[in-house]
Write a protein that holds these residues in place. Sequence first.
Motif, mmCIF file in Angstrom:
data_model
loop_
_atom_site.group_PDB
_atom_site.id
_atom_site.type_symbol
_atom_site.label_atom_id
_atom_site.label_comp_id
_atom_site.label_asym_id
_atom_site.label_seq_id
_atom_site.Cartn_x
_atom_site.Cartn_y
_atom_site.Cartn_z
ATOM 1 N N THR A 12 0.865 -1.195 0.000
ATOM 2 C CA THR A 12 0.000 0.000 0.000
ATOM 3 C C THR A 12 0.891 1.231 0.000
ATOM 4 O O THR A 12 0.881 2.023 0.931
ATOM 5 N N THR A 13 1.673 1.365 -1.049
ATOM 6 C CA THR A 13 2.702 2.396 -1.116
ATOM 7 C C THR A 13 2.116 3.791 -0.950
ATOM 8 O O THR A 13 1.129 4.153 -1.586
ATOM 9 N N LEU A 14 2.743 4.573 -0.079
ATOM 10 C CA LEU A 14 2.339 5.955 0.163
ATOM 11 C C LEU A 14 3.035 6.854 -0.857
ATOM 12 O O LEU A 14 4.260 6.850 -0.976
ATOM 13 N N ARG A 224 -0.037 2.908 -8.173
ATOM 14 C CA ARG A 224 0.494 2.739 -9.528
ATOM 15 C C ARG A 224 1.101 4.019 -10.086
ATOM 16 O O ARG A 224 1.809 3.979 -11.093
ATOM 17 N N HIS A 225 0.819 5.146 -9.451
ATOM 18 C CA HIS A 225 1.421 6.402 -9.889
ATOM 19 C C HIS A 225 2.740 6.690 -9.165
ATOM 20 O O HIS A 225 3.459 7.612 -9.550
ATOM 21 N N ASP A 238 4.149 -5.827 -9.965
ATOM 22 C CA ASP A 238 3.795 -7.214 -10.251
ATOM 23 C C ASP A 238 3.956 -8.088 -9.015
ATOM 24 O O ASP A 238 3.137 -8.973 -8.750
ATOM 25 N N LEU A 239 5.014 -7.839 -8.254
ATOM 26 C CA LEU A 239 5.245 -8.623 -7.040
ATOM 27 C C LEU A 239 4.152 -8.364 -6.010
ATOM 28 O O LEU A 239 3.652 -9.304 -5.362
ATOM 29 N N ALA A 240 3.745 -7.101 -5.852
ATOM 30 C CA ALA A 240 2.671 -6.779 -4.907
ATOM 31 C C ALA A 240 1.370 -7.459 -5.311
ATOM 32 O O ALA A 240 0.639 -8.000 -4.463
#
Length: 327
Positions: A12-14, A224-225, A238-240
């Motif tokens: 859940t990248t910030l 994704r941005h 892809d790994l996530a």
Amino acid sequence: MLTGVSAVDALTTLVRGQKLPVFSHAGLPHLRLATQIAAQATAGGAPFAVIFAGMGLTHADADAVRDTLDARAAAGELTLLINTADDPVIERILTPRLALTVAEDLAFAEGRHVLVVMTDMTSYAEAVREVSAARGEMPGRRAYPGYLYSDLASLYERCGRVRGRPGSVTVLPVLTMPGGDITHPVPDLTGYITEGQIVLSPDLHARGVYPPVDALSSLSRLMRHGAGPGRTRDDHLDLAAQVLAALARARQAAELADLVGPAGLSDVDRRYLDFERAYRSGLVAQEEGARSLAETLRLAWDAVLVLPRSELVLLPDRLLDAYGRPS
């Protein structure tokens, strides 16, 4: 923006300029997670600052926050605003506004990337309700004022970036869901305004996992941005996706094991249970210390490679050959 927490950075990248809330339950370590992120977050070497706004904290919690963030304060990267439970309610309403005003100045006047951590927004909303009742205003759902949505939006929407100016304001609000009810007005309205959520799990907490992040209930709509080729690493997205897909299948296998027993599972289902254990103890469990993105992704690879290559359908062959198990 890297938080140093694997469960967040990997899945859940910030992203700079995002508003990404943490949904928690009473008794879960949300304050510990918030202060950990505030203490170890980085902006990839760019000028950086953290604003921590604590609302309705006990004196013990306020002291713990100060101790945890001492190193960041010594580096000149911290602005700390603390409102304790026995402070005037009106100060609780002003605290996040002051924090965001300072953040805007640091970001758009000084060119820094600013992370604003605000906890607990449920305490803030209760202060708004108390002031509204004292004014004799018409109550809405669960006695909160009808303008709670626009009030919360006036805070959360102050994050972002300004075209032509360096710097950004990223907001990480933390809120507890009364009774664990995600339909309660505070989390419900927050979900309409923000760009995803990080959800903490009582089940993982009961198993002794910290931070107890429920990846399948969590989401970063801007991931994704801000991740992938040219941003983090070419295998990140892809790994996530593969980790999340495998985790969903592992939970189905666990439910089946409860019905028929582990001996009744297929070999593949048992491998998914092995994956879930590797994921929980390796990637998610992180008692202390910041992890680099490279270390986080290595742990994610270690978890998915427990599965047969035939099950890793979301990972292209080039990535499996480069980072994982050669064909």
